[in-house]
Design a protein around this motif. Structure first.
Motif, PDB file in Angstrom:
ATOM      1  N   ARG A  13      -1.623   5.193  -1.798  1.00 10.53           N
ATOM      2  CA  ARG A  13      -1.174   3.799  -1.938  1.00 10.53           C
ATOM      3  C   ARG A  13       0.020   3.757  -2.886  1.00 10.53           C
ATOM      4  O   ARG A  13       1.025   3.091  -2.616  1.00 10.53           O
ATOM      5  N   ARG A  14      -0.076   4.484  -4.001  1.00 11.08           N
ATOM      6  CA  ARG A  14       1.039   4.540  -4.950  1.00 11.08           C
ATOM      7  C   ARG A  14       2.258   5.170  -4.300  1.00 11.08           C
ATOM      8  O   ARG A  14       3.388   4.713  -4.474  1.00 11.08           O
ATOM      9  N   ARG A  15       2.060   6.246  -3.521  1.00  9.23           N
ATOM     10  CA  ARG A  15       3.178   6.906  -2.845  1.00  9.23           C
ATOM     11  C   ARG A  15       3.846   5.942  -1.857  1.00  9.23           C
ATOM     12  O   ARG A  15       5.066   5.897  -1.751  1.00  9.23           O
ATOM     13  N   THR A  16       3.061   5.138  -1.162  1.00  9.04           N
ATOM     14  CA  THR A  16       3.619   4.151  -0.235  1.00  9.04           C
ATOM     15  C   THR A  16       4.495   3.155  -0.992  1.00  9.04           C
ATOM     16  O   THR A  16       5.597   2.826  -0.553  1.00  9.04           O
TER      17      THR A  16
ATOM     18  N   VAL B 247       2.528   7.907  10.439  1.00  8.80           N
ATOM     19  CA  VAL B 247       2.688   7.272   9.127  1.00  8.80           C
ATOM     20  C   VAL B 247       4.165   7.232   8.730  1.00  8.80           C
ATOM     21  O   VAL B 247       4.687   6.177   8.340  1.00  8.80           O
ATOM     22  N   ILE B 248       4.853   8.364   8.808  1.00  9.61           N
ATOM     23  CA  ILE B 248       6.262   8.397   8.385  1.00  9.61           C
ATOM     24  C   ILE B 248       7.121   7.527   9.303  1.00  9.61           C
ATOM     25  O   ILE B 248       7.956   6.750   8.825  1.00  9.61           O
ATOM     26  N   GLY B 249       6.937   7.640  10.600  1.00  6.94           N
ATOM     27  CA  GLY B 249       7.696   6.799  11.528  1.00  6.94           C
ATOM     28  C   GLY B 249       7.392   5.325  11.316  1.00  6.94           C
ATOM     29  O   GLY B 249       8.296   4.479  11.310  1.00  6.94           O
ATOM     30  N   GLY B 250       6.114   5.012  11.104  1.00 11.26           N
ATOM     31  CA  GLY B 250       5.731   3.631  10.858  1.00 11.26           C
ATOM     32  C   GLY B 250       6.319   3.088   9.573  1.00 11.26           C
ATOM     33  O   GLY B 250       6.802   1.955   9.531  1.00 11.26           O
TER      34      GLY B 250
ATOM     35  N   ALA C 123      12.395  -0.865   7.474  1.00 10.22           N
ATOM     36  CA  ALA C 123      13.600  -1.453   8.069  1.00 10.22           C
ATOM     37  C   ALA C 123      13.345  -2.915   8.425  1.00 10.22           C
ATOM     38  O   ALA C 123      14.180  -3.788   8.151  1.00 10.22           O
ATOM     39  N   GLN C 124      12.181  -3.199   8.992  1.00 11.80           N
ATOM     40  CA  GLN C 124      11.838  -4.574   9.349  1.00 11.80           C
ATOM     41  C   GLN C 124      11.677  -5.429   8.102  1.00 11.80           C
ATOM     42  O   GLN C 124      12.160  -6.560   8.050  1.00 11.80           O
TER      43      GLN C 124
ATOM     44  N   HIS D 213      -1.514  -1.404   3.874  1.00 12.43           N
ATOM     45  CA  HIS D 213      -2.638  -1.892   4.686  1.00 12.43           C
ATOM     46  C   HIS D 213      -2.592  -1.260   6.078  1.00 12.43           C
ATOM     47  O   HIS D 213      -3.619  -0.816   6.603  1.00 12.43           O
ATOM     48  N   LEU D 214      -1.401  -1.174   6.663  1.00 18.05           N
ATOM     49  CA  LEU D 214      -1.270  -0.578   7.998  1.00 18.05           C
ATOM     50  C   LEU D 214      -1.545   0.929   7.966  1.00 18.05           C
ATOM     51  O   LEU D 214      -2.198   1.473   8.857  1.00 18.05           O
ATOM     52  N   VAL D 215      -1.010   1.609   6.930  1.00 16.40           N
ATOM     53  CA  VAL D 215      -1.260   3.049   6.795  1.00 16.40           C
ATOM     54  C   VAL D 215      -2.753   3.312   6.631  1.00 16.40           C
ATOM     55  O   VAL D 215      -3.327   4.165   7.310  1.00 16.40           O
TER      56      VAL D 215
END
Length: 192
Positions: free
Chosen positions: A84-87, A154-157, A163-164, A183-185
């Motif tokens: 979560r922190r990395r995200t 995960v990376i592509g998402g 970007a979005q 949340h999505l990851v």
């Protein structure tokens, strides 16, 4: 770490500024004026305009990998807390760099840059897959996940999600964007 020759760094800084000012367009005359260097300096240091753009991409992704590296994460936390922190670090890096919206939205239209970005995304996806395998080995992620596919997902998402989020109107705060994407990851990896 060795310092870049002055002319090289001047060109990189000027090119980043010109890309932001021009919303992804880079005119050599404006670049050399801003850098106060000749076109010959560009060719000497980078070989071509594409070489300069590739160096900017490489610098961006090298910085991203550094920003999300393990030393920046809590050491005693469980896998989900660390990720979560990395995200959030991933999101914060993009929100802090004025070039990020351009690299994620405009520059990918250039075939050479799209190919270069694909290499960086593959590298990061492989790292993510290894990280997911670690989460599986410590029992914090389902063993049924295909780590390679999940890492790429995960990376592509994250790449497309950020970007979005950078295009969102009204603008989104980085913390909120990070929470949305985490949340999505977490959902995609089966983390409660």
């Amino acid at each position: 770490m060795a310092r870049a020759p002055i002319g090289r760094q001047q060109l990189l800084t000027a090119a980043r500024d010109e890309l932001v000012r021009g919303n992804g367009l880079l005119e050599l005359s404006a670049l050399t004026r801003r850098a106060q260097l000749s076109t010959g300096a560009l060719y000497h240091h980078f070989g071509s305009k594409s070489g300069l753009l590739a160096a900017i991409y490489d610098g961006f992704y090298d910085g991203l990998r550094h920003a999300i590296a393990d030393p920046h994460l809590p050491t005693e936390a469980d896998w989900g807390t660390r990720e979560r922190r990395r995200t959030h670090l991933f999101v914060d890096y993009h929100f802090a760099d004025p070039l990020a919206p351009i690299l994620l939205n405009r520059a990918a239209l250039d075939p050479e840059l799209a190919e270069l970005e694909a290499v960086h995304i593959q590298t990061m996806s492989a790292f993510a897959a290894d990280n997911i395998r670690h989460g599986q080995s410590v029992g914090e992620l389902p063993s049924t996940l295909d780590a390679a596919s999940a890492g790429a997902f995960v990376i592509g998402g994250l790449r497309h999600g950020i970007a979005q989020q950078l295009r969102a109107e009204p603008p989104v705060e980085p913390f909120e964007a990070g929470e949305r994407l985490w949340h999505l990851v977490a959902s995609s990896l089966g983390i409660a």
